[in-house]
Write a protein that holds these residues in place. Structure first.
Motif, PDB file in Angstrom:
ATOM      1  N   CYS A 152       0.852  -1.182   0.000  1.00 15.84           N
ATOM      2  CA  CYS A 152       0.000   0.000   0.000  1.00 15.84           C
ATOM      3  C   CYS A 152       0.892   1.238   0.000  1.00 15.84           C
ATOM      4  O   CYS A 152       1.898   1.273   0.718  1.00 15.84           O
ATOM      5  CB  CYS A 152      -0.889  -0.019   1.246  1.00 15.84           C
ATOM      6  N   ASN A 202       0.303   4.052   1.202  1.00 10.93           N
ATOM      7  CA  ASN A 202       0.265   4.736   2.491  1.00 10.93           C
ATOM      8  C   ASN A 202       0.902   3.928   3.609  1.00 10.93           C
ATOM      9  O   ASN A 202       1.617   4.460   4.449  1.00 10.93           O
ATOM     10  CB  ASN A 202      -1.190   5.023   2.917  1.00 10.93           C
ATOM     11  N   CYS A 203       0.607   2.625   3.627  1.00  8.97           N
ATOM     12  CA  CYS A 203       0.974   1.817   4.796  1.00  8.97           C
ATOM     13  C   CYS A 203       2.180   0.904   4.555  1.00  8.97           C
ATOM     14  O   CYS A 203       2.666   0.279   5.484  1.00  8.97           O
ATOM     15  CB  CYS A 203      -0.195   0.963   5.248  1.00  8.97           C
ATOM     16  N   CYS A 216      -6.359  -1.951   0.595  1.00 13.93           N
ATOM     17  CA  CYS A 216      -5.472  -2.159   1.734  1.00 13.93           C
ATOM     18  C   CYS A 216      -6.326  -2.487   2.967  1.00 13.93           C
ATOM     19  O   CYS A 216      -7.276  -1.771   3.271  1.00 13.93           O
ATOM     20  CB  CYS A 216      -4.663  -0.889   1.983  1.00 13.93           C
ATOM     21  N   LYS A 249      -5.701  -2.059   5.922  1.00 16.85           N
ATOM     22  CA  LYS A 249      -5.553  -1.051   6.982  1.00 16.85           C
ATOM     23  C   LYS A 249      -6.304   0.234   6.645  1.00 16.85           C
ATOM     24  O   LYS A 249      -7.174   0.664   7.387  1.00 16.85           O
ATOM     25  CB  LYS A 249      -4.074  -0.727   7.183  1.00 16.85           C
ATOM     26  N   CYS A 250      -5.944   0.854   5.493  1.00  9.56           N
ATOM     27  CA  CYS A 250      -6.505   2.173   5.193  1.00  9.56           C
ATOM     28  C   CYS A 250      -7.597   2.108   4.134  1.00  9.56           C
ATOM     29  O   CYS A 250      -8.205   3.122   3.796  1.00  9.56           O
ATOM     30  CB  CYS A 250      -5.398   3.131   4.747  1.00  9.56           C
TER      31      CYS A 250
HETATM   32 ZN   LIG Z   1      -2.951   1.221   3.453  1.00 10.50          ZN
END
Ligand SMILES: [Zn+2]
Ligand SMILES: [Zn+2]
Length: 869
Positions: free
Chosen positions: A464, A466-467, A508, A510-511
């Motif tokens: 990802c 972002n993550c 993702c 997570k996000c």
């Molecule tokens: Zn993410």
């Protein structure tokens, strides 16, 4: 095949000819009898659910290595399964709760290659083979509990392979790293170190090269010490050669890390010979070493070095190790010697292997032969710092390096120390200077587990923006391998899964932003590194295994398989099991209590050395002991090798079973040689097995028992056979068990009072003793005696020493050369036993009491002669 195998084969041939001497006028039962008998009793066992785990007794877990479903099952496979089946059935008859399961190691490259060749989906190809394998194994009557079958490419199995991956990730034992790794250009995938044999791809046998990839690794090196130390728990229970191979593979050596300063960094070297440090005249670095990026920044011949590296990485490891002339390139950079502060020239050299030590070598030409050869080529100083106790070091190094321990010279304050002491003292000094330390090095490297292939278990990871690297949560497992995919063709360097946009792009966890899936799949050795655990609880959807069941059934009491798995599967499985132990999922940290490695089944074939192919036997003619092709006239080589597709010398199991039945195959295999030895498959062993089993069936025709008669000799014989069979079974000598059962059969055939109840007892015992080896025919003859339960519901018989009448011989006793009478001793008594009996005899009273015995001469079963003063 070495000489050893051939001598084993020869010794077997002698046995084989022995059986042929049993030639016996036979009413041959038709083939139909064998086949009809076998299918009938297989149904009987199925209906009784005889071989299901009962759950209420002491357990015994016996497991044969599960097959990769490709090609034909052949006699080599059956040997593996037959050995396991004999053990399973004996343990069953000894009252154990026997777990004896089977499954399929179903992911892997061959499915993908076959799929490309035949243009069908790898799944289709795999399941077609699995169905054939399963049918064949069922026809062979192996006592598997088929309700426990596992298939590693099924989502309900690989869900837990993915769970395992995440467990390793959580425990910081799975990591991603960009590294030069072994790459097979033919198979278009990276390979683990263990899959590179002598520099060649294990699968296609082509030389492998090094390429740089970002890859997933399992940190097996964290477990190196435990994997080594815990071999002590297996000693005596695993074959010594397997333990030795694991020790070598882990390859522990004690030595010293030495730091050579280079600009702002250090070049670290691992050496077992720090006593030679004053003889260092260069440093060389493996071409794949990442530290070269640093050196290249300063080097004024960067492009030449890069060129050298490119060529070196395209060489196979074997080429690098064995090339006659060492190659290398000077970087025009220097490191600083930690003790003398001299400037040491830095080279890149492909004889340095990145996989060993730190991938950087301190070159000591006077005391290392490879360094010596390198120094000769590049005109580097050959400076002796060790002298032998006798002899002149200067003379020696005119010819070659002096590699042995000796006395230090040219080494300042360490002069005159011996090598052993110098290693300790110099390491201390380096440690004081902060430029070195004592260290342990392992040959074992981290396990590279990612593959750029389609037909494997997806790695449950997304990337990802972002993550970063994000793992798929457990409740979203399994990450399904897309099935609709039409393109399995490897694209080289990255996985075919990249072609499936729907698979690749996801959210993702997570996000919830856009994320890209990992498209590499796992090495199939991950699938097989834990399968034995899943058999205990194969249908559990909530956990990898139920803890209570694990505590009951693990470890595997007897694991049976080929010795070729000594370093791959068997190290990986031990590693994964230790991780599971550390996580508290299993109760003990070694998965396989006992290991048995069976010998190979070999088969003769005729090899055309000009066209490199095997010639069908019908085209072979023999002239004066030599073999020729009937049509081309080419002289052929007669070879005896392991059954393999490429040699065309396979005896397919399914055909054989259809023609001869399973018991014939089992007896042929088990009688031919001790299970751990190789043997050659011939028509003569098949005929011997057939003849034996036909005689057995004939003996049990038209039986009638109505006489009471007690024959002590018969009882003695039966108990003696039970004793012998049990002893041989405990030593895994199944071939001699069958030889004893043949003696038993001879006795039964020749016995005169066949209508006695005691003879019936003897026939019953025979059927029970034979049952683990020829289960179908034993069930048949047992029922011929009028019993209705299964022969396997009998306890495996025990003997009673009281029934065994020892046969005696009379041996003459001579005293000072004169015959003084005879003593009766049990046959084959040794000298001590015979003398003991003599001591209690009249002869002793009369001639020996109170006299000084100076000499005893004893001839087994023949004579005892005594000299007295
Ligand atoms: Zn993410
Ligand atoms: Zn290959």
């Amino acid at each position: 095949m070495g000489g050893e195998n051939i001598s084993k084969i020869n010794s077997f041939r002698i046995i084989g000819q022995g059986i042929n001497n049993f030639l016996y006028p036979l009413k041959f039962l038709s083939l139909m009898n064998f086949l009809e008998i076998e299918s009938r009793w297989q149904r009987f066992w199925d209906e009784k659910k005889l071989f299901k785990v009962k759950g209420d007794r002491k357990k015994f877990y016996v497991l044969e290595m599960f097959p990769y479903p490709s090609g034909d099952l052949h006699m080599g496979h059956l040997k593996n399964y037959a050995i396991g089946d004999v053990v399973a059935r004996i343990k069953f008859m000894e009252g154990y709760d026997v777990l004896h399961p089977m499954g399929f190691d179903a992911f892997g490259l061959p499915a993908e290659n076959a799929a490309i060749n035949y243009n069908i989906h790898p799944r289709e190809w795999t399941y077609k083979n699995i169905n054939i394998f399963r049918q064949t194994l069922k026809k062979a009557g192996i006592s598997y509990d088929w309700e426990r079958e596992i298939i590693t490419c099924e989502p309900n199995y690989y869900k837990w392979t993915q769970w395992l991956f995440l467990l390793l990730y959580k425990r910081k034992l799975a990591y991603r790293k960009k590294e030069f790794v072994h790459y097979c250009e033919n198979c278009k995938t990276v390979l683990a170190n263990e899959q590179v044999i002598d520099g060649k791809c294990e699968r296609c046998k082509r030389p492998v090269v090094k390429k740089e990839f970002e890859q997933w690794f399992f940190k097996i090196t964290d477990y190196a010490e435990r994997l080594l130390k815990d071999l002590d728990k297996l000693r005596g229970k695993w074959p010594d050669n397997v333990i030795k191979q694991q020790e070598n593979w882990i390859g522990r050596s004690e030595g010293t890390i030495v730091k050579f300063k280079y600009r702002d960094i250090f070049l670290e070297v691992f050496t077992t010979r720090v006593d030679t440090i004053y003889g260092v005249s260069f440093i060389s670095i493996a071409p794949e070493h990442p530290i070269l990026n640093e050196i290249l920044k300063y080097s004024n011949n960067k492009s030449e070095i890069e060129n050298y590296i490119r060529i070196a990485l395209n060489k196979s490891e074997i080429e690098r190790k064995t090339q006659k002339k060492k190659t290398g390139i000077f970087t025009y950079e220097y490191a600083i010697h930690p003790l003398t502060n001299e400037k040491i020239p830095i080279f890149v050299a492909d004889y340095v292997l990145y996989d060993y030590g730190t991938g950087i070598v301190m070159g000591v030409p006077a005391h290392d032969q490879r360094d010596y050869e390198f120094a000769k080529i590049f005109n580097l100083e050959i400076k002796p710092v060790i002298r032998p106790a006798n002899g002149d070091i200067e003379d020696i190094i005119k010819e070659k390096a002096f590699e042995e321990y000796g006395i230090l010279i040219n080494s300042y304050e360490f002069n005159n120390l011996n090598s052993e002491t110098a290693i300790i003292e110099i390491t201390k000094k380096l440690q004081d200077l902060g430029l070195g330390k004592k260290a342990i090095n392992y040959r074992l490297r981290d396990w590279l587990i990612s593959r750029q292939r389609y037909w494997g278990c997806p790695i449950p990871i997304v990337y990802c923006d972002n993550c970063g690297i994000v793992e798929i949560p457990e409740n979203e497992l399994p990450v399904l391998l897309p099935e609709k995919l039409e393109v399995w063709k490897p694209i080289g360097g990255y996985s075919p899964l990249e072609n499936d946009i729907d698979f690749v792009w996801t959210n993702c966890p997570k996000c919830r932003g856009k994320a890209k899936r990992e498209t590499d799949t796992m090495d199939t050795f991950v699938d097989s590194s834990w399968y034995f655990l899943r058999f205990i609880d194969p249908h559990n959807n909530n956990e990898i295994v139920n803890k209570e069941l694990e505590r009951k059934f693990m470890p595997v009491d007897l694991y049976i398989g080929g010795v070729e798995h000594a370093t791959k599967h068997l190290i990986y499985a031990r590693f994964i099991y230790k991780v599971l132990y550390d996580e508290g999922i299993v109760n003990y940290d070694e998965p396989f209590e006992n290991l048995f490695t069976q010998g190979l089944v070999l088969k003769k074939f005729y090899w055309d050395p000009i066209n490199y192919k095997t010639v069908d036997e019908e085209f072979v003619i023999e002239k004066n002991g030599k073999f020729y092709h009937k049509e081309t006239g080419i002289e052929l080589e007669e070879k005896v090798e392991m059954m393999s597709k490429s040699r065309g010398n396979i005896v397919p199991l399914s055909n054989f079973l259809e023609e001869n039945g399973s018991d014939v195959a089992r007896i042929a295999i088990l009688f031919a040689a001790p299970p751990e030895q190789n043997f050659e498959w011939t028509n003569s062993i098949v005929n011997s097995a057939k003849r034996f089993l036909t005689r057995v069936l004939n003996l049990y025709q038209n039986l009638e028992f109505n006489e009471e008669f007690e024959d002590k000799k018969l009882l003695s014989f039966v108990h003696k056979k039970i004793k012998e069979v049990r002893e041989d079974i405990s030593k895994f000598k199944f071939n001699t068990v069958i030889a004893k059962l043949m003696e038993f059969l001879n006795f039964l055939e020749d016995y005169e009072r066949k209508k006695t109840v005691q003879y019936k007892f003897a026939l019953k015992i025979f059927s029970i003793l034979l049952a683990p080896f020829a289960p179908h025919i034993s069930e048949e003859i047992y029922h011929k005696l009028g019993y209705e339960n299964s022969v396997f519901e009998n306890r495996f018989p025990d003997y009673d020493e009281n029934y065994i009448i020892e046969e005696e011989v009379e041996i003459p006793v001579q005293i000072n050369g004169k015959f003084r009478g005879v003593i009766k001793v049990p046959i084959n008594s040794d000298e001590e036993k015979a003398f003991e009996i003599l001591k209690n005899s009249e002869i002793y009273e009369k001639y020996l009491k109170g006299r000084n015995i100076v000499k005893r001469i004893f001839v087994l079963n023949r004579m005892l002669s005594i000299v007295v003063k």
